[in-house]
Scaffold this motif. Structure first.
Motif, PDB file in Angstrom:
ATOM      1  N   SER A   1      -9.748  -4.257  -3.495  1.00 47.03           N
ATOM      2  CA  SER A   1      -8.799  -4.806  -4.458  1.00 47.03           C
ATOM      3  C   SER A   1      -8.302  -3.748  -5.452  1.00 47.03           C
ATOM      4  CB  SER A   1      -9.428  -5.977  -5.217  1.00 47.03           C
ATOM      5  OG  SER A   1     -10.557  -5.542  -5.929  1.00 47.03           O
ATOM      6  N   LYS A   2      -8.850  -2.548  -5.388  1.00 49.69           N
ATOM      7  CA  LYS A   2      -8.414  -1.463  -6.270  1.00 49.69           C
ATOM      8  C   LYS A   2      -8.151  -0.219  -5.422  1.00 49.69           C
ATOM      9  CE  LYS A   2      -9.693   0.678 -10.659  1.00 49.69           C
ATOM     10  NZ  LYS A   2     -10.735   0.728 -11.711  1.00 49.69           N
ATOM     11  N   ILE A   3      -6.982   0.369  -5.630  1.00 47.50           N
ATOM     12  CA  ILE A   3      -6.620   1.579  -4.903  1.00 47.50           C
ATOM     13  C   ILE A   3      -6.443   2.703  -5.921  1.00 47.50           C
ATOM     14  CG2 ILE A   3      -4.956   2.690  -3.374  1.00 47.50           C
ATOM     15  CD1 ILE A   3      -4.136  -0.135  -2.419  1.00 47.50           C
ATOM     16  N   TYR A   4      -7.250   3.736  -5.788  1.00 47.95           N
ATOM     17  CA  TYR A   4      -7.116   4.913  -6.639  1.00 47.95           C
ATOM     18  C   TYR A   4      -6.058   5.832  -6.040  1.00 47.95           C
ATOM     19  CZ  TYR A   4     -11.307   3.641  -9.184  1.00 47.95           C
ATOM     20  OH  TYR A   4     -12.225   2.979  -9.968  1.00 47.95           O
ATOM     21  N   ILE A   5      -5.236   6.398  -6.916  1.00 41.01           N
ATOM     22  CA  ILE A   5      -4.172   7.315  -6.492  1.00 41.01           C
ATOM     23  C   ILE A   5      -4.455   8.659  -7.147  1.00 41.01           C
ATOM     24  CG2 ILE A   5      -1.689   7.736  -6.432  1.00 41.01           C
ATOM     25  CD1 ILE A   5      -1.489   4.595  -7.078  1.00 41.01           C
ATOM     26  N   ASN A   6      -4.700   9.662  -6.320  1.00 32.67           N
ATOM     27  CA  ASN A   6      -5.021  11.005  -6.810  1.00 32.67           C
ATOM     28  C   ASN A   6      -3.902  11.955  -6.428  1.00 32.67           C
ATOM     29  OD1 ASN A   6      -7.830  10.320  -7.631  1.00 32.67           O
ATOM     30  ND2 ASN A   6      -7.979   9.886  -5.452  1.00 32.67           N
ATOM     31  N   PHE A   7      -3.396  12.700  -7.404  1.00 31.73           N
ATOM     32  CA  PHE A   7      -2.277  13.607  -7.172  1.00 31.73           C
ATOM     33  C   PHE A   7      -2.790  14.983  -6.789  1.00 31.73           C
ATOM     34  CE2 PHE A   7      -0.770  10.179  -9.754  1.00 31.73           C
ATOM     35  CZ  PHE A   7       0.370   9.807  -9.062  1.00 31.73           C
ATOM     36  N   ASP A   8      -2.115  15.595  -5.831  1.00 32.93           N
ATOM     37  CA  ASP A   8      -2.568  16.848  -5.247  1.00 32.93           C
ATOM     38  C   ASP A   8      -1.889  18.090  -5.826  1.00 32.93           C
ATOM     39  OD1 ASP A   8      -4.177  15.347  -3.518  1.00 32.93           O
ATOM     40  OD2 ASP A   8      -2.562  15.162  -2.062  1.00 32.93           O
ATOM     41  N   ASN A   9      -0.723  17.939  -6.440  1.00 32.72           N
ATOM     42  CA  ASN A   9       0.001  19.096  -6.961  1.00 32.72           C
ATOM     43  C   ASN A   9      -0.656  19.572  -8.257  1.00 32.72           C
ATOM     44  OD1 ASN A   9       2.203  20.510  -8.590  1.00 32.72           O
ATOM     45  ND2 ASN A   9       3.137  20.332  -6.559  1.00 32.72           N
ATOM     46  N   ASN A  10      -0.845  20.881  -8.408  1.00 34.02           N
ATOM     47  CA  ASN A  10      -1.496  21.438  -9.598  1.00 34.02           C
ATOM     48  C   ASN A  10      -0.819  21.036 -10.901  1.00 34.02           C
ATOM     49  OD1 ASN A  10      -3.613  22.739  -8.338  1.00 34.02           O
ATOM     50  ND2 ASN A  10      -2.476  24.633  -8.053  1.00 34.02           N
ATOM     51  N   ALA A  11       0.492  20.820 -10.878  1.00 33.56           N
ATOM     52  CA  ALA A  11       1.228  20.473 -12.092  1.00 33.56           C
ATOM     53  C   ALA A  11       0.814  19.120 -12.647  1.00 33.56           C
ATOM     54  CB  ALA A  11       2.731  20.498 -11.836  1.00 33.56           C
ATOM     55  N   VAL A  12       0.290  18.234 -11.802  1.00 35.61           N
ATOM     56  CA  VAL A  12      -0.081  16.890 -12.260  1.00 35.61           C
ATOM     57  C   VAL A  12      -1.508  16.505 -11.860  1.00 35.61           C
ATOM     58  CG1 VAL A  12       2.277  16.015 -12.399  1.00 35.61           C
ATOM     59  CG2 VAL A  12       1.026  15.805 -10.257  1.00 35.61           C
ATOM     60  N   ARG A  13      -2.243  17.447 -11.328  1.00 30.67           N
ATOM     61  CA  ARG A  13      -3.628  17.154 -10.933  1.00 30.67           C
ATOM     62  C   ARG A  13      -4.403  16.669 -12.155  1.00 30.67           C
ATOM     63  NH1 ARG A  13      -5.751  21.471  -7.465  1.00 30.67           N
ATOM     64  NH2 ARG A  13      -4.657  20.294  -5.878  1.00 30.67           N
ATOM     65  N   GLY A  14      -5.218  15.657 -11.958  1.00 29.14           N
ATOM     66  CA  GLY A  14      -5.995  15.086 -13.055  1.00 29.14           C
ATOM     67  C   GLY A  14      -5.297  13.936 -13.755  1.00 29.14           C
ATOM     68  N   GLU A  15      -4.082  13.635 -13.365  1.00 35.60           N
ATOM     69  CA  GLU A  15      -3.329  12.530 -13.961  1.00 35.60           C
ATOM     70  C   GLU A  15      -3.355  11.312 -13.041  1.00 35.60           C
ATOM     71  OE1 GLU A  15      -2.111  12.503 -17.056  1.00 35.60           O
ATOM     72  OE2 GLU A  15      -2.980  14.492 -17.237  1.00 35.60           O
ATOM     73  N   ASP A  16      -4.491  11.094 -12.437  1.00 38.24           N
ATOM     74  CA  ASP A  16      -4.633  10.038 -11.449  1.00 38.24           C
ATOM     75  C   ASP A  16      -4.430   8.662 -12.063  1.00 38.24           C
ATOM     76  OD1 ASP A  16      -5.273  12.190  -9.832  1.00 38.24           O
ATOM     77  OD2 ASP A  16      -7.412  11.942 -10.164  1.00 38.24           O
ATOM     78  N   THR A  17      -4.139   7.698 -11.214  1.00 33.56           N
ATOM     79  CA  THR A  17      -3.949   6.326 -11.647  1.00 33.56           C
ATOM     80  C   THR A  17      -4.521   5.400 -10.579  1.00 33.56           C
ATOM     81  OG1 THR A  17      -2.352   4.763 -12.594  1.00 33.56           O
ATOM     82  CG2 THR A  17      -1.612   6.055 -10.688  1.00 33.56           C
ATOM     83  N   TYR A  18      -4.358   4.128 -10.752  1.00 34.85           N
ATOM     84  CA  TYR A  18      -4.851   3.147  -9.786  1.00 34.85           C
ATOM     85  C   TYR A  18      -3.976   1.908  -9.851  1.00 34.85           C
ATOM     86  CZ  TYR A  18      -6.853   1.163 -14.000  1.00 34.85           C
ATOM     87  OH  TYR A  18      -7.005   0.648 -15.254  1.00 34.85           O
ATOM     88  N   VAL A  19      -4.156   1.058  -8.862  1.00 33.46           N
ATOM     89  CA  VAL A  19      -3.436  -0.205  -8.821  1.00 33.46           C
ATOM     90  C   VAL A  19      -4.371  -1.266  -8.234  1.00 33.46           C
ATOM     91  CG1 VAL A  19      -2.407   0.271  -6.542  1.00 33.46           C
ATOM     92  CG2 VAL A  19      -1.287  -1.337  -8.097  1.00 33.46           C
ATOM     93  N   TYR A  20      -4.288  -2.453  -8.789  1.00 32.11           N
ATOM     94  CA  TYR A  20      -5.032  -3.591  -8.232  1.00 32.11           C
ATOM     95  C   TYR A  20      -4.135  -4.316  -7.247  1.00 32.11           C
ATOM     96  CZ  TYR A  20      -8.625  -3.069 -11.786  1.00 32.11           C
ATOM     97  OH  TYR A  20      -9.651  -2.585 -12.558  1.00 32.11           O
ATOM     98  N   VAL A  21      -4.690  -4.705  -6.131  1.00 29.93           N
ATOM     99  CA  VAL A  21      -3.973  -5.465  -5.115  1.00 29.93           C
ATOM    100  C   VAL A  21      -4.887  -6.567  -4.603  1.00 29.93           C
ATOM    101  CG1 VAL A  21      -2.490  -3.559  -4.366  1.00 29.93           C
ATOM    102  CG2 VAL A  21      -4.690  -3.898  -3.273  1.00 29.93           C
ATOM    103  N   SER A  22      -4.281  -7.562  -4.026  1.00 29.25           N
ATOM    104  CA  SER A  22      -5.060  -8.620  -3.401  1.00 29.25           C
ATOM    105  C   SER A  22      -5.815  -8.036  -2.209  1.00 29.25           C
ATOM    106  CB  SER A  22      -4.132  -9.742  -2.927  1.00 29.25           C
ATOM    107  OG  SER A  22      -4.827 -10.619  -2.062  1.00 29.25           O
ATOM    108  N   SER A  23      -7.046  -8.433  -2.050  1.00 28.43           N
ATOM    109  CA  SER A  23      -7.810  -7.943  -0.900  1.00 28.43           C
ATOM    110  C   SER A  23      -7.213  -8.449   0.411  1.00 28.43           C
ATOM    111  CB  SER A  23      -9.275  -8.353  -1.018  1.00 28.43           C
ATOM    112  OG  SER A  23      -9.376  -9.762  -1.111  1.00 28.43           O
ATOM    113  N   LYS A  24      -6.335  -9.447   0.314  1.00 27.58           N
ATOM    114  CA  LYS A  24      -5.674  -9.989   1.499  1.00 27.58           C
ATOM    115  C   LYS A  24      -4.292  -9.364   1.737  1.00 27.58           C
ATOM    116  CE  LYS A  24      -8.034 -14.367   0.937  1.00 27.58           C
ATOM    117  NZ  LYS A  24      -7.926 -15.797   0.689  1.00 27.58           N
ATOM    118  N   ALA A  25      -3.906  -8.388   0.901  1.00 26.22           N
ATOM    119  CA  ALA A  25      -2.585  -7.762   1.031  1.00 26.22           C
ATOM    120  C   ALA A  25      -2.480  -7.001   2.345  1.00 26.22           C
ATOM    121  CB  ALA A  25      -2.345  -6.815  -0.137  1.00 26.22           C
TER     122      ALA A  25
END
Length: 143
Positions: A27-51
């Motif tokens: 129900s939670k998806i972590y989003i990690n950025f790979d580019n050095n310019a934004v690395r460490g500015e990760d975020t996440y989103v909640y979704v239905s487990s049935k999505a």
């Protein structure tokens, strides 16, 4: 007014925002950025487990787009409050005039356009402006 039917294809975010990987925990998806310019500015989103996979991907893309101003600010303030080492060497360590501050902002906006393949967002511009401190008749970047 009629709308064009959706092709069903999910469009990836532009520029460095498309350089990410996800960690799907149901129900939670972590989003990690790979580019050095934004690395460490990760975020996440909640979704239905049935999505569905498409719904999950759409939620990730929407979360990335919503997070864009934070990514822009990260890319604009990496080096002593400036976007690049070159900008930091050129502009930091001294009080800047209004004209110099405007020049820095133009250089930073061009930097964002190059990285993100689109102009700086309004919210990104507001966040960037908050990194300027007015003192003794000039301007200094907050580190």
């Amino acid at each position: 007014m009629s709308r064009k039917p959706s092709s069903g294809k999910i469009k990836k975010p532009p520029g460095i925002m498309s350089e990410y990987h996800t960690e799907d925990l149901g129900s939670k998806i972590y989003i990690n950025f790979d580019n050095n310019a934004v690395r460490g500015e990760d975020t996440y989103v909640y979704v239905s487990s049935k999505a569905t996979a498409a719904e999950r991907q759409k939620a990730v893309i929407n979360a990335i787009n919503k997070h864009r101003p934070n990514l822009e600010l990260a890319a604009l303030s990496r080096r002593n409050g400036f976007a690049t080492l070159e900008m930091s060497q050129k502009w930091s360590g001294r009080l800047l005039s209004d004209a110099e501050k405007n020049q820095v902002n133009q250089e930073m906006e061009q930097h964002i356009k190059n990285l993100f393949k689109s102009p700086l967002s309004e919210k990104g511009r507001e966040l960037n402006e908050a990194y300027w401190k007015h003192e003794a008749g000039g301007w200094r970047r907050i580190k």
